[in-house]
Write a protein that holds these residues in place. Structure first.
Motif, mmCIF file in Angstrom:
data_model
loop_
_atom_site.group_PDB
_atom_site.id
_atom_site.type_symbol
_atom_site.label_atom_id
_atom_site.label_comp_id
_atom_site.label_asym_id
_atom_site.label_seq_id
_atom_site.Cartn_x
_atom_site.Cartn_y
_atom_site.Cartn_z
ATOM 1 N N PRO A 1 52.620 48.946 52.835
ATOM 2 C CA PRO A 1 51.336 49.463 52.341
ATOM 3 C C PRO A 1 50.485 50.124 53.421
ATOM 4 C CG PRO A 1 51.171 47.116 52.713
ATOM 5 C CD PRO A 1 52.594 47.477 53.018
ATOM 6 N N TYR A 2 50.967 51.254 53.943
ATOM 7 C CA TYR A 2 50.190 51.975 54.954
ATOM 8 C C TYR A 2 48.917 52.559 54.347
ATOM 9 C CZ TYR A 2 54.341 51.745 57.919
ATOM 10 O OH TYR A 2 55.391 51.303 58.672
ATOM 11 N N ARG A 3 49.012 53.030 53.096
ATOM 12 C CA ARG A 3 47.849 53.632 52.432
ATOM 13 C C ARG A 3 48.082 53.576 50.921
ATOM 14 N NH1 ARG A 3 50.701 57.347 54.996
ATOM 15 N NH2 ARG A 3 49.252 57.269 56.738
ATOM 16 N N GLY A 4 47.006 53.806 50.184
ATOM 17 C CA GLY A 4 47.124 53.794 48.727
ATOM 18 C C GLY A 4 46.607 52.507 48.130
ATOM 19 N N ARG A 5 47.164 52.126 46.974
ATOM 20 C CA ARG A 5 46.698 50.957 46.246
ATOM 21 C C ARG A 5 47.727 49.833 46.280
ATOM 22 N NH1 ARG A 5 44.386 53.868 40.714
ATOM 23 N NH2 ARG A 5 42.783 55.151 41.742
ATOM 24 N N VAL A 6 47.232 48.617 46.469
ATOM 25 C CA VAL A 6 48.069 47.423 46.394
ATOM 26 C C VAL A 6 47.620 46.640 45.177
ATOM 27 C CG1 VAL A 6 48.751 45.283 47.526
ATOM 28 C CG2 VAL A 6 48.355 47.342 48.896
ATOM 29 N N TYR A 7 48.544 46.430 44.247
ATOM 30 C CA TYR A 7 48.198 45.748 43.004
ATOM 31 C C TYR A 7 49.068 44.504 42.843
ATOM 32 C CZ TYR A 7 48.120 44.738 37.988
ATOM 33 O OH TYR A 7 48.027 44.116 36.767
ATOM 34 N N ASP A 8 48.440 43.365 42.620
ATOM 35 C CA ASP A 8 49.154 42.114 42.386
ATOM 36 C C ASP A 8 48.711 41.562 41.033
ATOM 37 O OD1 ASP A 8 50.333 39.650 42.374
ATOM 38 O OD2 ASP A 8 49.723 39.093 44.393
ATOM 39 N N PRO A 9 49.569 41.624 40.009
ATOM 40 C CA PRO A 9 49.176 41.186 38.665
ATOM 41 C C PRO A 9 49.037 39.673 38.525
ATOM 42 C CG PRO A 9 51.484 41.781 38.692
ATOM 43 C CD PRO A 9 50.942 42.148 40.041
ATOM 44 N N CYS A 10 49.554 38.921 39.495
ATOM 45 C CA CYS A 10 49.427 37.456 39.493
ATOM 46 C C CYS A 10 49.008 37.063 40.908
ATOM 47 C CB CYS A 10 50.737 36.786 39.110
ATOM 48 S SG CYS A 10 51.409 37.310 37.524
ATOM 49 N N CYS A 11 47.783 37.380 41.282
ATOM 50 C CA CYS A 11 47.397 37.361 42.694
ATOM 51 C C CYS A 11 47.188 35.964 43.265
ATOM 52 C CB CYS A 11 46.156 38.210 42.916
ATOM 53 S SG CYS A 11 44.648 37.577 42.147
ATOM 54 N N GLY A 12 47.049 34.951 42.413
ATOM 55 C CA GLY A 12 46.872 33.600 42.925
ATOM 56 C C GLY A 12 45.707 33.515 43.889
ATOM 57 N N GLN B 1 44.919 40.549 39.510
ATOM 58 C CA GLN B 1 44.603 39.815 38.290
ATOM 59 C C GLN B 1 45.042 38.374 38.463
ATOM 60 O OE1 GLN B 1 46.772 42.568 35.549
ATOM 61 N NE2 GLN B 1 44.935 42.380 34.287
ATOM 62 N N GLU B 2 44.323 37.466 37.823
ATOM 63 C CA GLU B 2 44.675 36.051 37.854
ATOM 64 C C GLU B 2 44.137 35.397 36.594
ATOM 65 O OE1 GLU B 2 45.962 32.505 38.215
ATOM 66 O OE2 GLU B 2 46.594 34.035 39.673
ATOM 67 N N SER B 3 45.018 34.732 35.850
ATOM 68 C CA SER B 3 44.627 34.152 34.565
ATOM 69 C C SER B 3 43.843 32.854 34.721
ATOM 70 C CB SER B 3 45.873 33.905 33.699
ATOM 71 O OG SER B 3 46.735 32.969 34.323
ATOM 72 N N ASN B 4 44.082 32.131 35.823
ATOM 73 C CA ASN B 4 43.400 30.856 36.049
ATOM 74 C C ASN B 4 42.052 31.135 36.718
ATOM 75 O OD1 ASN B 4 42.467 28.400 37.235
ATOM 76 N ND2 ASN B 4 44.531 27.567 37.103
ATOM 77 N N PRO B 5 40.928 30.869 36.037
ATOM 78 C CA PRO B 5 39.625 31.215 36.612
ATOM 79 C C PRO B 5 39.320 30.475 37.911
ATOM 80 C CG PRO B 5 39.354 29.867 34.642
ATOM 81 C CD PRO B 5 40.793 30.265 34.694
ATOM 82 N N THR B 6 39.802 29.248 38.046
ATOM 83 C CA THR B 6 39.565 28.499 39.277
ATOM 84 C C THR B 6 40.321 29.124 40.432
ATOM 85 O OG1 THR B 6 39.310 26.475 37.967
ATOM 86 C CG2 THR B 6 39.645 26.216 40.336
ATOM 87 N N THR B 7 41.564 29.531 40.187
ATOM 88 C CA THR B 7 42.357 30.178 41.226
ATOM 89 C C THR B 7 41.774 31.546 41.561
ATOM 90 O OG1 THR B 7 44.320 29.039 40.374
ATOM 91 C CG2 THR B 7 44.698 30.851 41.890
ATOM 92 N N TRP B 8 41.241 32.238 40.562
ATOM 93 C CA TRP B 8 40.599 33.530 40.806
ATOM 94 C C TRP B 8 39.419 33.361 41.765
ATOM 95 C CZ3 TRP B 8 35.527 35.010 39.709
ATOM 96 C CH2 TRP B 8 35.243 36.365 39.870
ATOM 97 N N ARG B 9 38.636 32.306 41.574
ATOM 98 C CA ARG B 9 37.514 32.058 42.479
ATOM 99 C C ARG B 9 38.018 31.755 43.888
ATOM 100 N NH1 ARG B 9 35.239 29.617 37.787
ATOM 101 N NH2 ARG B 9 36.033 27.564 38.374
ATOM 102 N N LEU B 10 39.134 31.026 43.966
ATOM 103 C CA LEU B 10 39.725 30.746 45.276
ATOM 104 C C LEU B 10 40.126 32.045 45.969
ATOM 105 C CD1 LEU B 10 40.987 28.968 47.469
ATOM 106 C CD2 LEU B 10 43.035 28.814 46.043
#
Length: 344
Positions: free
Chosen positions: A285-296, A323-332
């Motif tokens: 990932p030198y440049r551009g967008r990094v997308y993690d659909p289950c970012c934990g 993106q992260e489905s678990n709201p607690t993990t998203w806050r982490l």
């Protein structure tokens, strides 16, 4: 490097380094944790294939024309690796290195067992670690500014001094030494909640992210104070182990320890750091967008930042989305990125 013959791997690496190296340099070159390195090194010294050298921190050197390696030493080294891998499978800690304080946190978990479930304890700890982490960075800069106060007219209480260095400004009511003093008091939960509120007030991007329920009646305040004392003994900047993801590492640790209660059975997983690092090296990932659909907890973003820095790039050349489905993990994840001043 051969995993089945770690002693030979150490000798080969030392030969690559010129036949002599400090313990720290050799251990880092091998990518081993201190316990594994010490066991293998001591075995080779006993066998007569390595000699200890003097100097700061100590070191080792190859012994000229050593006698043929004893099979027993090789077997002992192999057993050490097996034990190391067994520890990793049982705890989920050693993958990617050990911060060195996980056992203290686990001992505290044992004290709290029966008073709160695994998931609750995990997030109580992570909130405290966040506060201590940003305070450690703040305190380091604070001391630097104190030494420059007379010569460069630096003000250790100037918020802009910290923002310019990309360090959290920690208001007085949120500083760890104030929390530490309140640890034995029944009001410790209220003090921690006030500290979290103050951090959110000074950093609008964290609004609604930090845990602010330490004063709840169901949380034992005596044990919470003990936990504050445990966390207070830890240097979370982890300078010696070069750990860039302390929150993620502790999160990984608790998922491993509590696997029977909440890990795989609860549908929650932590991708090991070595796997995340491999993925980042592959996508470059030198440049551009990094997308993690289950970012934990945001480990992919942390590793991407490190990749850019190590390859001489600019952090502004990449944008991260998750993106992260678990709201607690998203806050982490938000907390984990905040300590590096990364916007996602």
């Amino acid at each position: 490097m051969s995993d089945s013959h770690p002693g030979e791997a150490l000798l080969r690496k030392l030969e690559e380094l010129g036949g002599r190296a400090t313990n720290v340099r050799l251990r880092e070159a091998l990518g081993w944790n201190e316990d594994l390195y010490t066991r293998i090194r001591d075995g080779l010294v006993t066998e007569g294939r390595l000699a200890r050298t003097k100097g700061r921190g100590g070191g080792v050197a190859l012994v000229p024309d050593p006698e043929p390696a004893a099979a027993a030493a090789t077997d002992a080294a192999r057993d050490s690796v097996r034990r190391e891998r067994s520890d990793s499978a049982n705890t989920g800690v050693r993958n990617g290195g050990n911060l060195g304080f996980e056992d203290k946190l686990w001992q505290m978990a044992d004290k709290l067992r029966g008073h709160m479930d695994a998931a609750e304890y995990k997030h109580v700890v992570l909130g405290l670690i966040f506060l201590k982490y940003i305070f450690d960075a703040f305190q380091e800069k604070y001391k630097e500014l104190v030494t420059k106060r007379e010569t460069e007219y630096a003000d250790p209480e100037d918020r802009d001094e910290y923002l310019a260095a990309n360090i959290f400004w920690v208001p007085p009511e949120a500083r760890w030494d104030k929390i530490q003093v309140a640890a034995p008091q029944p009001t410790i939960g209220q003090e921690i909640d006030k500290a979290m509120a103050a951090i959110e007030r000074e950093n609008p991007g964290l609004k609604g992210v930090l845990p602010r329920d330490y004063a709840r009646p169901t949380l034992d305040k005596t044990r919470l104070g003990e936990l504050v004392n445990v966390v207070g003994q830890i240097d979370l900047l982890a300078r010696e182990s070069d750990v860039r993801d302390p929150l993620g590492r502790v999160y990984e640790y608790f998922l491993g320890r509590f696997a029977a209660a909440e890990g795989k059975g609860g549908g929650e997983f932590y991708t090991p750091q070595c796997v995340v690092q491999l993925l980042v090296e592959m996508i470059e990932p030198y440049r551009g967008r990094v997308y993690d659909p289950c970012c934990g907890s945001g480990g992919m973003f942390v590793q991407s930042e490190r990749f850019v820095e190590e390859h001489g790039g600019r952090l502004g050349d990449i944008a991260i989305y998750g993106q992260e489905s678990n709201p607690t993990t998203w806050r982490l994840a938000k907390m984990n990125l905040a300590i590096r001043r990364i916007d996602a």
